[in-house]
Scaffold this motif. Structure first.
Motif, PDB file in Angstrom:
ATOM      1  N   LEU A  63      -2.360  -5.067   0.572  1.00 10.45           N
ATOM      2  CA  LEU A  63      -2.478  -3.837  -0.205  1.00 10.45           C
ATOM      3  C   LEU A  63      -1.710  -2.671   0.407  1.00 10.45           C
ATOM      4  O   LEU A  63      -1.487  -1.658  -0.266  1.00 10.45           O
ATOM      5  CB  LEU A  63      -3.953  -3.421  -0.350  1.00 10.45           C
ATOM      6  CG  LEU A  63      -4.931  -4.443  -0.936  1.00 10.45           C
ATOM      7  CD1 LEU A  63      -6.285  -3.789  -1.163  1.00 10.45           C
ATOM      8  CD2 LEU A  63      -4.394  -5.043  -2.225  1.00 10.45           C
ATOM      9  N   CYS A  64      -1.316  -2.782   1.661  1.00 12.59           N
ATOM     10  CA  CYS A  64      -0.678  -1.672   2.365  1.00 12.59           C
ATOM     11  C   CYS A  64       0.553  -1.165   1.599  1.00 12.59           C
ATOM     12  O   CYS A  64       1.456  -1.937   1.265  1.00 12.59           O
ATOM     13  CB  CYS A  64      -0.276  -2.113   3.769  1.00 12.59           C
ATOM     14  SG  CYS A  64       0.423  -0.785   4.775  1.00 12.59           S
ATOM     15  N   GLY A  65       0.535   0.139   1.301  1.00 13.79           N
ATOM     16  CA  GLY A  65       1.667   0.763   0.627  1.00 13.79           C
ATOM     17  C   GLY A  65       1.771   0.489  -0.855  1.00 13.79           C
ATOM     18  O   GLY A  65       2.770   0.848  -1.479  1.00 13.79           O
ATOM     19  N   ARG A  66       0.739  -0.118  -1.444  1.00 10.46           N
ATOM     20  CA  ARG A  66       0.783  -0.452  -2.871  1.00 10.46           C
ATOM     21  C   ARG A  66      -0.361   0.237  -3.619  1.00 10.46           C
ATOM     22  O   ARG A  66      -1.391   0.572  -3.026  1.00 10.46           O
ATOM     23  CB  ARG A  66       0.705  -1.964  -3.054  1.00 10.46           C
ATOM     24  CG  ARG A  66       1.803  -2.705  -2.319  1.00 10.46           C
ATOM     25  CD  ARG A  66       1.705  -4.192  -2.460  1.00 10.46           C
ATOM     26  NE  ARG A  66       1.960  -4.635  -3.823  1.00 10.46           N
ATOM     27  CZ  ARG A  66       1.982  -5.904  -4.199  1.00 10.46           C
ATOM     28  NH1 ARG A  66       1.740  -6.851  -3.303  1.00 10.46           N
ATOM     29  NH2 ARG A  66       2.226  -6.239  -5.447  1.00 10.46           N
ATOM     30  N   ALA A  67      -0.185   0.444  -4.904  1.00 10.54           N
ATOM     31  CA  ALA A  67      -1.227   1.055  -5.725  1.00 10.54           C
ATOM     32  C   ALA A  67      -2.267   0.009  -6.107  1.00 10.54           C
ATOM     33  O   ALA A  67      -1.933  -1.144  -6.394  1.00 10.54           O
ATOM     34  CB  ALA A  67      -0.609   1.654  -6.987  1.00 10.54           C
ATOM     35  N   VAL A  68      -3.531   0.432  -6.091  1.00  8.71           N
ATOM     36  CA  VAL A  68      -4.632  -0.458  -6.436  1.00  8.71           C
ATOM     37  C   VAL A  68      -5.496   0.215  -7.495  1.00  8.71           C
ATOM     38  O   VAL A  68      -5.936   1.362  -7.318  1.00  8.71           O
ATOM     39  CB  VAL A  68      -5.508  -0.793  -5.209  1.00  8.71           C
ATOM     40  CG1 VAL A  68      -6.626  -1.742  -5.602  1.00  8.71           C
ATOM     41  CG2 VAL A  68      -4.672  -1.375  -4.084  1.00  8.71           C
ATOM     42  N   PHE A  69      -5.719  -0.477  -8.591  1.00  9.18           N
ATOM     43  CA  PHE A  69      -6.628  -0.006  -9.639  1.00  9.18           C
ATOM     44  C   PHE A  69      -7.936  -0.782  -9.523  1.00  9.18           C
ATOM     45  O   PHE A  69      -7.918  -2.015  -9.521  1.00  9.18           O
ATOM     46  CB  PHE A  69      -6.012  -0.211 -11.027  1.00  9.18           C
ATOM     47  CG  PHE A  69      -5.024   0.848 -11.422  1.00  9.18           C
ATOM     48  CD1 PHE A  69      -5.270   1.694 -12.491  1.00  9.18           C
ATOM     49  CD2 PHE A  69      -3.829   1.002 -10.718  1.00  9.18           C
ATOM     50  CE1 PHE A  69      -4.357   2.676 -12.857  1.00  9.18           C
ATOM     51  CE2 PHE A  69      -2.910   1.980 -11.073  1.00  9.18           C
ATOM     52  CZ  PHE A  69      -3.181   2.823 -12.144  1.00  9.18           C
ATOM     53  N   VAL A  70      -9.054  -0.058  -9.424  1.00 12.56           N
ATOM     54  CA  VAL A  70     -10.357  -0.680  -9.194  1.00 12.56           C
ATOM     55  C   VAL A  70     -11.182  -0.660 -10.473  1.00 12.56           C
ATOM     56  O   VAL A  70     -11.411   0.408 -11.059  1.00 12.56           O
ATOM     57  CB  VAL A  70     -11.125   0.048  -8.071  1.00 12.56           C
ATOM     58  CG1 VAL A  70     -12.486  -0.613  -7.840  1.00 12.56           C
ATOM     59  CG2 VAL A  70     -10.303   0.059  -6.779  1.00 12.56           C
ATOM     60  N   ASP A  71     -11.617  -1.840 -10.890  1.00 17.67           N
ATOM     61  CA  ASP A  71     -12.540  -1.983 -12.012  1.00 17.67           C
ATOM     62  C   ASP A  71     -13.911  -1.535 -11.501  1.00 17.67           C
ATOM     63  O   ASP A  71     -14.671  -2.314 -10.935  1.00 17.67           O
ATOM     64  CB  ASP A  71     -12.562  -3.448 -12.456  1.00 17.67           C
ATOM     65  CG  ASP A  71     -13.308  -3.679 -13.752  1.00 17.67           C
ATOM     66  OD1 ASP A  71     -13.977  -2.750 -14.235  1.00 17.67           O
ATOM     67  OD2 ASP A  71     -13.231  -4.810 -14.279  1.00 17.67           O
ATOM     68  N   GLY A  72     -14.212  -0.249 -11.699  1.00 14.97           N
ATOM     69  CA  GLY A  72     -15.305   0.403 -10.999  1.00 14.97           C
ATOM     70  C   GLY A  72     -16.657  -0.282 -11.070  1.00 14.97           C
ATOM     71  O   GLY A  72     -17.215  -0.699 -10.048  1.00 14.97           O
ATOM     72  N   PHE A  73     -17.214  -0.407 -12.281  1.00 15.34           N
ATOM     73  CA  PHE A  73     -18.549  -0.972 -12.396  1.00 15.34           C
ATOM     74  C   PHE A  73     -18.562  -2.466 -12.078  1.00 15.34           C
ATOM     75  O   PHE A  73     -19.521  -2.979 -11.495  1.00 15.34           O
ATOM     76  CB  PHE A  73     -19.125  -0.715 -13.789  1.00 15.34           C
ATOM     77  CG  PHE A  73     -19.632   0.691 -13.965  1.00 15.34           C
ATOM     78  CD1 PHE A  73     -20.738   1.140 -13.263  1.00 15.34           C
ATOM     79  CD2 PHE A  73     -19.000   1.574 -14.824  1.00 15.34           C
ATOM     80  CE1 PHE A  73     -21.208   2.438 -13.414  1.00 15.34           C
ATOM     81  CE2 PHE A  73     -19.450   2.871 -14.982  1.00 15.34           C
ATOM     82  CZ  PHE A  73     -20.560   3.315 -14.269  1.00 15.34           C
ATOM     83  N   ASN A  74     -17.519  -3.161 -12.439  1.00 20.05           N
ATOM     84  CA  ASN A  74     -17.441  -4.593 -12.138  1.00 20.05           C
ATOM     85  C   ASN A  74     -17.520  -4.828 -10.629  1.00 20.05           C
ATOM     86  O   ASN A  74     -18.317  -5.643 -10.147  1.00 20.05           O
ATOM     87  CB  ASN A  74     -16.135  -5.163 -12.703  1.00 20.05           C
ATOM     88  CG  ASN A  74     -15.906  -6.614 -12.352  1.00 20.05           C
ATOM     89  OD1 ASN A  74     -15.469  -6.931 -11.245  1.00 20.05           O
ATOM     90  ND2 ASN A  74     -16.198  -7.503 -13.279  1.00 20.05           N
TER      91      ASN A  74
END
Length: 201
Positions: A52-63
């Motif tokens: 993940l270093c240096g990359r964008a991460v989108f988190v499926d919050g409730f999941n």
């Protein structure tokens, strides 16, 4: 049966009816069983924390949150055929934050802070009660860790995750199938903490 081309819902219904399984066990099967082809495709998309270093991460919050809460709270969490962790607390629409919620999100964000992504976007379903308040609290947790990112509510979380073009943190099978790269953050937490999960054999 799923490897013979039967839809998973039909296969689970047939097996459950044949063995007269109670509703809870049927739900476990629905959450854990996928065809070998689907499992392999999903596993091929799975990333580990160091990538993940240096990359964008989108988190499926409730999941991600609910599965992490289940891990920390001692509820059953299953290692599924596709290698992702899923719980069976089937109360998504009626979800309410509890005393373990902040602890769970802190675990998630500590993990992400350690990975040093370029940016973190936590998406929370606007339809869930008090999601706006939770987003505000998560923004504070993000700021405390000097993580570049945001927490926000949306009505179309699944769609945004599918088209974001970034690494997605989720165990939602439909989202995994549409995404190019995925990470199982509860799985990373379980490995780091040595928390045992369940297998359906």
């Amino acid at each position: 049966m799923v490897d013979r081309g039967y839809p998973s819902n039909s296969a689970v219904r047939y097996v459950s009816d044949h063995h007269r399984l109670p509703e809870e066990q049927r739900f476990v099967l629905l959450r854990t069983i996928v065809s070998a082809d689907t499992a392999l495709r999903r596993m091929a998309k799975a990333m580990r924390l160091h990538t993940l270093c240096g990359r964008a991460v989108f988190v499926d919050g409730f999941n991600t949150l609910i599965t992490t809460e289940s891990l920390l709270g001692g509820y059953p969490v299953y290692l599924c055929d596709d290698g992702f962790l899923r719980d069976t607390r089937g109360f998504f629409r009626s979800y309410r934050a509890s005393k373990i919620t902040v602890c769970a999100f802190s675990e998630i964000l500590d993990l992400l802070a350690h990975a040093r992504p370029a940016r973190v976007e936590v998406l929370l379903d606007q339809q869930i009660s008090r999601s706006g308040e939770l987003a505000k609290e998560v923004r504070g947790l993000i700021a405390e860790r000097d993580l570049p990112g945001e927490a926000r509510c949306a009505r179309d979380v699944d769609h945004q995750l599918k088209v974001c073009g970034s690494i997605v943190a989720t165990s939602d099978g439909n989202v995994i199938d549409a995404a190019s790269s995925v990470i199982d953050l509860p799985g990373e937490i379980a490995r780091e903490r040595g928390i045992s999960t369940l297998l359906v054999l």
